[in-house]
Design an enzyme around this catalytic site. Structure first.
Site, PDB file in Angstrom:
ATOM      1  CD  GLU A  53      -2.234  -1.015   2.839  1.00 39.79           C
ATOM      2  OE1 GLU A  53      -2.258  -0.138   3.545  1.00 39.79           O
ATOM      3  OE2 GLU A  53      -3.194  -1.991   3.202  1.00 39.79           O
ATOM      4  CG  ASP A  64      -2.217   7.904   8.746  1.00 38.24           C
ATOM      5  OD1 ASP A  64      -2.380   6.630   8.605  1.00 38.24           O
ATOM      6  OD2 ASP A  64      -2.557   8.716   7.609  1.00 38.24           O
TER       7      ASP A  64
END
Length: 270
Positions: A53, A64
């Site tokens: 990815e 994140d």
């Protein structure tokens, strides 16, 4: 070139046929530089990653944690653009032959243009996109163009997702389902826990798509644990941390290759 969803499907099926989970590595484009990011993808594949990815750095990454935010900030200060993400996909795929997906928040695609983004990603040899913040009920335009270009649409499910919602998400997705192992942001954790296994079981009840688990895996023992119940083990922060902690780029590339090797052994011990 058409998209590589078939390559993604056969890669996941091949891992299953070998009675193991697939190792999926996440690395942001443009980190530490665009060229360095491409070399990092090559390094994790050389170490044993089956699928990669490539993250599209974003200034407001809601999923994140601090490690990936730090890498994204380095990439953004370096001037990374969507064209650099596409170049990363193209060169990494051409060099490794493995499926490369882009993981991105929706806003950059929306601003860039869905048709343009999907066409360029397919032309670069990309296998599809992971879209953590695109609601399924608002995804028809994306899915129409992704399907036209042979790209997978990977949605994220979480422990908080109710069964009816899981069914709606998995019915709309393709390639695989990204199961976030716990609530919260990305980052390495001491344990991945039973919550992830329960989510995989609940997700599998709604779909034949492979279910891959991310958020928290950082070592071979955790990879083996998750491989015991998931079709794929997704590792991101641990790779990024290895790059951040290295004294120079060459040492960083050696570190991520070595970590990929350890994790690849882990996913084979299911």
């Amino acid at each position: 070139m058409s998209g590589n969803i078939e390559l993604l499907n056969t890669t996941l099926a091949g891992a299953k046929a070998a009675d193991r989970a697939a190792l999926i590595a996440y690395l942001p484009a443009g980190f530490p530089t665009v060229d360095g990011g491409i070399e990092a993808v090559k390094a994790v594949v050389a170490g044993g990653a089956d699928i990669v990815e490539v993250g599209l750095p974003h200034s407001d990454p809601v999923l994140d944690g601090p490690i990936i935010q730090t890498a994204d900030d380095i990439a953004l200060r370096g001037g990374v653009r969507i064209a650099d993400v596409m170049r990363t996909v193209r060169e990494a795929h051409e060099a490794t032959g493995v499926p490369i997906l882009v993981m991105t928040y929706w806003n950059p695609i929306d601003r860039y243009g869905v048709e343009r983004f999907t066409a360029e990603l397919a032309e670069a040899g990309g296998a599809g996109c992971i879209l953590p913040d695109l609601p399924v009920q608002e995804s028809a335009l994306w899915r129409e163009h992704a399907e036209k270009h042979g790209l997978a649409t990977v949605f994220v499910v979480a422990p908080s997702s109710r069964d009816a919602r899981l069914a709606a998400i998995t019915a709309a997705g393709s390639g695989f389902v990204y199961a976030a192992s716990l609530m919260g942001v990305t980052g390495t954790r001491a344990s991945v826990g039973a919550q992830a296994q329960n989510l995989v079981e609940r997700t599998r009840a709604t779909t034949d798509l492979p279910v891959c688990v991310g958020l928290g895996v950082s070592n071979a023992a955790q990879a083996a644990e998750v491989a015991g119940f998931a079709d794929g083990v997704i590792v991101g922060s641990a790779f990024v941390k290895a790059m951040l902690d290295a004294p120079d780029e060459a040492a960083g590339l050696a570190a991520v290759r070595s970590l990929a090797g350890e994790l690849a052994e882990g996913v084979r011990k299911r």
